[in-house]
Design a protein around this motif. Sequence first.
Motif: not given
Length: 234
Positions: A45-60
Amino acid sequence: MLDIRDLTTTYGPVTAVDGVSFTAPQGKITAVLGANGAGKTSLLRTISGLIRPASGTTYLGELDLGSVAAEKMSSLGLSHVPEGRGVITELTVEENLRLGALGRADKSRPADLDRIYSLFPVLRERRHATAHVLSGGERQMLVIGRALMATPTVLLLDEPSLGLAPRIVAQIFDLLKTLVESDGLTIVLVEQNARSALSIADYGVVLNLGKLVVHEEAAVLAADEKLRHAYLGF
Ligand code: ATP
């Protein structure tokens, strides 16, 4: 292809995903495994943007997904099939499939429906049936088919095997393997059914209490008896 970097997700005081990093390579299946509450669903859910992470990120690829709204993800090539097989029961199978193409500029071309129907012949047979008459396995095929209508490059799947008979799970998993081999699709597959998931996956990620325990080739994980007993339940 999908590069997850130091992702942390919290719900108030609960840390569900705790500094997780791994790469899901293009054209491969990466299984995300772990017990109940390990953080698998929260990670997807974090990867797909349904939840915003507290920190860190994902690159496509080169694209930082951190600032992309969830509803834009499918037009960028990332489709998420959540747990629970949410179909619109009042609509027909074909209408449900067409919904999957809504985010695309060219909407649904007939060739896309044909492709989905050739992958899932049972959906072709039932194309005019309302979705409420479908079995659990058929619903799972429908939600995967609907996600494929968006022509994704990355498919996130949450527990597709849940509650399905082993024969149907095998059929769905075989199809995932075909999609990866024929279309070069990148799949991140969250599963509690670790044994089946590892049988089709190229790589496996094991989570425990939100933390990444190991990221390895699937065959290596499947052969590691200690790890299987400790975290994977087989
Ligand atoms: P399962 O296989 O049971 O779905 P999971 O590995 O997918 O488990 P998550 O559902 O991501 O795990 O849950 C991780 C942790 O976050 C758990 O401690 C869970 O109780 C907590 N959690 C999940 N969703 C929420 C929420 N909406 N609010 C508060 N805590 C949550």
